[in-house]
Design an enzyme around this catalytic site. Structure first.
Site, PDB file in Angstrom:
ATOM      1  N   HIS A 207      83.542   1.550 -40.726  1.00 33.69           N
ATOM      2  CA  HIS A 207      84.966   1.755 -41.125  1.00 33.69           C
ATOM      3  C   HIS A 207      85.228   1.285 -42.537  1.00 33.69           C
ATOM      4  O   HIS A 207      85.973   1.661 -43.398  1.00 33.69           O
ATOM      5  CB  HIS A 207      85.858   1.011 -40.142  1.00 33.69           C
ATOM      6  CG  HIS A 207      87.426   0.681 -40.342  1.00 33.69           C
ATOM      7  ND1 HIS A 207      88.083   1.796 -40.210  1.00 33.69           N
ATOM      8  CD2 HIS A 207      88.069  -0.107 -41.027  1.00 33.69           C
ATOM      9  CE1 HIS A 207      89.293   1.707 -40.626  1.00 33.69           C
ATOM     10  NE2 HIS A 207      89.477   0.327 -41.290  1.00 33.69           N
ATOM     11  N   ASN A 326      88.182 -18.002 -51.469  1.00 36.92           N
ATOM     12  CA  ASN A 326      89.179 -17.883 -50.637  1.00 36.92           C
ATOM     13  C   ASN A 326      90.470 -18.496 -50.960  1.00 36.92           C
ATOM     14  O   ASN A 326      91.549 -18.190 -51.071  1.00 36.92           O
ATOM     15  CB  ASN A 326      88.683 -18.220 -49.337  1.00 36.92           C
ATOM     16  CG  ASN A 326      87.941 -17.246 -48.593  1.00 36.92           C
ATOM     17  OD1 ASN A 326      87.616 -16.159 -49.083  1.00 36.92           O
ATOM     18  ND2 ASN A 326      87.389 -17.444 -47.435  1.00 36.92           N
ATOM     19  N   GLY A 386      85.595  -9.566 -45.480  1.00 39.23           N
ATOM     20  CA  GLY A 386      85.755 -10.132 -44.074  1.00 39.23           C
ATOM     21  C   GLY A 386      84.630 -10.742 -43.865  1.00 39.23           C
ATOM     22  O   GLY A 386      84.555 -11.128 -42.539  1.00 39.23           O
ATOM     23  N   GLY A 388      82.900 -13.507 -45.617  1.00 38.89           N
ATOM     24  CA  GLY A 388      82.542 -14.488 -46.341  1.00 38.89           C
ATOM     25  C   GLY A 388      82.656 -15.973 -45.667  1.00 38.89           C
ATOM     26  O   GLY A 388      81.556 -16.638 -45.442  1.00 38.89           O
ATOM     27  N   LEU A 389      83.479 -16.013 -44.670  1.00 36.88           N
ATOM     28  CA  LEU A 389      83.335 -17.164 -43.744  1.00 36.88           C
ATOM     29  C   LEU A 389      82.318 -17.034 -42.767  1.00 36.88           C
ATOM     30  O   LEU A 389      81.555 -18.204 -42.269  1.00 36.88           O
ATOM     31  CB  LEU A 389      84.918 -17.424 -43.013  1.00 36.88           C
ATOM     32  CG  LEU A 389      85.977 -17.742 -43.866  1.00 36.88           C
ATOM     33  CD1 LEU A 389      87.239 -18.117 -42.999  1.00 36.88           C
ATOM     34  CD2 LEU A 389      85.485 -19.139 -44.751  1.00 36.88           C
TER      35      LEU A 389
HETATM   36  P1  ADP Z   1      87.639 -12.145 -46.757  1.00 39.35           P
HETATM   37  O1  ADP Z   1      86.501 -11.530 -47.395  1.00 39.35           O
HETATM   38  O2  ADP Z   1      88.855 -11.085 -46.228  1.00 39.35           O
HETATM   39  O3  ADP Z   1      88.201 -13.254 -47.551  1.00 39.35           O
HETATM   40  P2  ADP Z   1      86.684 -14.381 -45.138  1.00 39.35           P
HETATM   41  O4  ADP Z   1      85.850 -14.153 -44.059  1.00 39.35           O
HETATM   42  O5  ADP Z   1      86.280 -15.034 -46.241  1.00 39.35           O
HETATM   43  O6  ADP Z   1      86.856 -12.824 -45.528  1.00 39.35           O
HETATM   44  O7  ADP Z   1      87.849 -14.683 -44.563  1.00 39.35           O
HETATM   45  C1  ADP Z   1      88.319 -14.531 -43.440  1.00 39.35           C
HETATM   46  C2  ADP Z   1      89.961 -14.492 -43.263  1.00 39.35           C
HETATM   47  O8  ADP Z   1      90.480 -15.814 -43.359  1.00 39.35           O
HETATM   48  C3  ADP Z   1      90.595 -13.930 -44.681  1.00 39.35           C
HETATM   49  O9  ADP Z   1      90.795 -12.511 -44.636  1.00 39.35           O
HETATM   50  C4  ADP Z   1      91.792 -14.605 -44.855  1.00 39.35           C
HETATM   51  O10 ADP Z   1      92.780 -13.945 -43.795  1.00 39.35           O
HETATM   52  C5  ADP Z   1      91.768 -15.689 -43.984  1.00 39.35           C
HETATM   53  N1  ADP Z   1      91.404 -17.250 -45.117  1.00 39.35           N
HETATM   54  C6  ADP Z   1      90.408 -17.566 -45.393  1.00 39.35           C
HETATM   55  N2  ADP Z   1      90.787 -18.471 -46.438  1.00 39.35           N
HETATM   56  C7  ADP Z   1      91.775 -18.582 -46.261  1.00 39.35           C
HETATM   57  C8  ADP Z   1      92.847 -19.386 -47.205  1.00 39.35           C
HETATM   58  N3  ADP Z   1      92.200 -20.450 -47.939  1.00 39.35           N
HETATM   59  N4  ADP Z   1      94.231 -19.512 -46.828  1.00 39.35           N
HETATM   60  C9  ADP Z   1      94.439 -18.309 -46.144  1.00 39.35           C
HETATM   61  N5  ADP Z   1      93.848 -17.620 -45.367  1.00 39.35           N
HETATM   62  C10 ADP Z   1      92.410 -17.806 -45.478  1.00 39.35           C
END
Ligand code: ADP
Length: 424
Positions: A207, A326, A386, A388-389
């Protein structure tokens, strides 16, 4: 007259004797019944011979039956005990059902898989295990038309347990005729879950790749078909869009490769003793110079004594970059981002906090999952993958640490991770 008296007396004597005999018979029958109920041979003090040949024969037959029954039951018990001892050491779950679907034998592995089967001897299968599919498989095994192996789902306390079941008929142990059924259940729940995760992952990746690829394909086709007739500004616009989506594909592939390396058997943790405060300051300085950081206020607060820590500097740098990225992506201009590090439980606890919009409570526990986003549109528009974390979680866990997030909607988000002090 005397004759009549003698006859009456003789009759009374006869009746008395008959009553005595009947009473003796009744008493002997009662005791015989008791012995049979106790499954013991009849050894009444009354000599059975006194009660007649028929009763003597009845007692003999009853005693033979009791002895035979006891021998058979002893034999079947010892057979069950032997089978129980043999199956007890097996890793596979095994159970034996009698003709009434009572669980006559279940080994330790089966009790471990289905705790409800523990401690209830000869429990009915339907009461112990919840699976219509398995009951149908049992019937098929009895009818001789079951496949050699069948995948079956059991529901246990709301959770699914998946097994590969193999069944076979065995001669009944408690009687010379009839058949019991033996089942071996191989637990495949973990494989099933992994299969599901893999399926979801492939669907997610496809996707994620589809959108940028179809955009690139569309623009390239337009350029190839009628590129020369297009105004220069439109052509440039098209090329810039292609470049943006190519970069998106590139970051997605890079993140996927990083994740697969982290999840592999040899994730390659190159730990070395480094000055942790210097590492944080360096990363913050680098990130602060990026265009995305313009208009944001990044602060660093380090507790004295954080000192040296044994970590993989490249990987920990990536953790800081992902978290600060982020914070920059999801907060408006003018937002404050604070990076703090303090000594905690013989290790270090780090926090990257912002005062942006925050994360809803229902999403907080899921944001470390692969491809989980709170706002899909916003994440993609900001170039997010999606992943990173998820990468952050893997790196911290590889270091033996823990990662978690706290947030109050409208008041910002805080990402914490702990790193233990390792003695290398
Ligand atoms: P992405 O590449 O979408 O940023 P991540 O895995 O880094 O993926 O983060 C997952 C989701 O967590 C993000 O899509 C966002 O919705 C939320 N997120 C991460 N960090 C923050 C932040 N500091 N404030 C608000 N939302 C956050």
């Amino acid at each position: 007259m005397l004759f009549l008296v003698v006859i009456i007396f003789a009759l009374l004597l006869f009746l008395w004797a008959a009553r005595q005999k009947l009473h003796r018979h009744q008493e002997a029958l009662r005791r015989l019944g008791q012995s049979l109920a106790r499954k013991q041979p009849f050894l009444g003090e009354e000599d059975p011979a006194l009660l007649g040949l028929e009763f003597q024969q009845l007692c003999g037959t009853a005693n033979d039956l009791v002895t035979g029954y006891n021998r058979l039951s002893q034999f079947s018990n010892s057979q069950l005990a032997q089978i129980d001892a043999t199956l007890g050491s097996l890793k596979e779950a095994v159970m034996i059902l009698d003709e009434q679907n009572r669980i006559m034998l279940a080994n330790g592995a089966l009790h471990a898989l289905f705790p409800r089967t523990r401690g209830v001897p000869q429990q009915r299968l339907e009461l112990a295990l919840d699976s219509r599919e398995f009951l149908e498989y049992v019937i098929a095994v009895r009818n001789g038309n079951a496949p050699t192996q069948q995948e079956v789902e059991f529901i246990d306390g709301g959770a699914s347990i998946w097994v590969e079941a193999t069944g076979a008929l065995i001669p009944a142990i408690d009687q010379p005729t009839g058949f019991w059924a033996l089942f071996v259940l191989h637990d495949v729940t973990r494989q099933k879950k992994l299969e599901g995760l893999r399926r979801d992952f492939v669907a997610n990746v496809s996707h994620e790749l589809r959108t940028p690829l179809s955009v690139i394909k569309g623009y390239v086709e337009t350029l190839v078909d009628g590129g020369r007739d297009l105004p220069v500004e439109d052509r440039e616009q098209f090329l810039l869009t292609i470049q943006r989506h190519t970069e998106r594909l590139n970051s997605l592939l890079e993140d996927l490769l990083t994740l697969s390396r982290l999840e592999s058997a040899t994730p390659g943790l190159n730990a070395e003793k480094i000055n942790f405060a210097a590492l944080i300051s360096g990363v913050v300085e680098d990130v602060g110079r990026r265009p995305a950081a313009t208009g944001h206020n990044i602060k660093v607060l380090l507790e004295p004594g954080v000192g040296e820590l044994s970590v993989d500097p490249l990987k920990i740098t990536q953790v800081f970059e992902n978290l600060i990225d982020n914070a920059l992506k999801y907060t408006p201009r003018g937002a404050v981002i604070e990076v703090t590090a303090k000594l905690e439980n013989a290790g270090v606890e780090v926090c990257v906090r912002d005062n942006g919009p925050g994360i809803p409570a229902e999403d907080l526990s899921r944001i470390f999952e692969r491809f989980y986003r709170v706002d899909k549109g916003r994440s993609r528009e900001k170039g997010g993958t999606g992943l990173g974390l998820s990468i952050v979680k893997h790196i911290i866990q590889l270091h033996g640490g823990r990662v978690w997030a706290e947030s109050e909607l409208g008041k910002g988000a805080a990402f914490f991770f702990s790193l233990p002090r390792r003695n290398e």
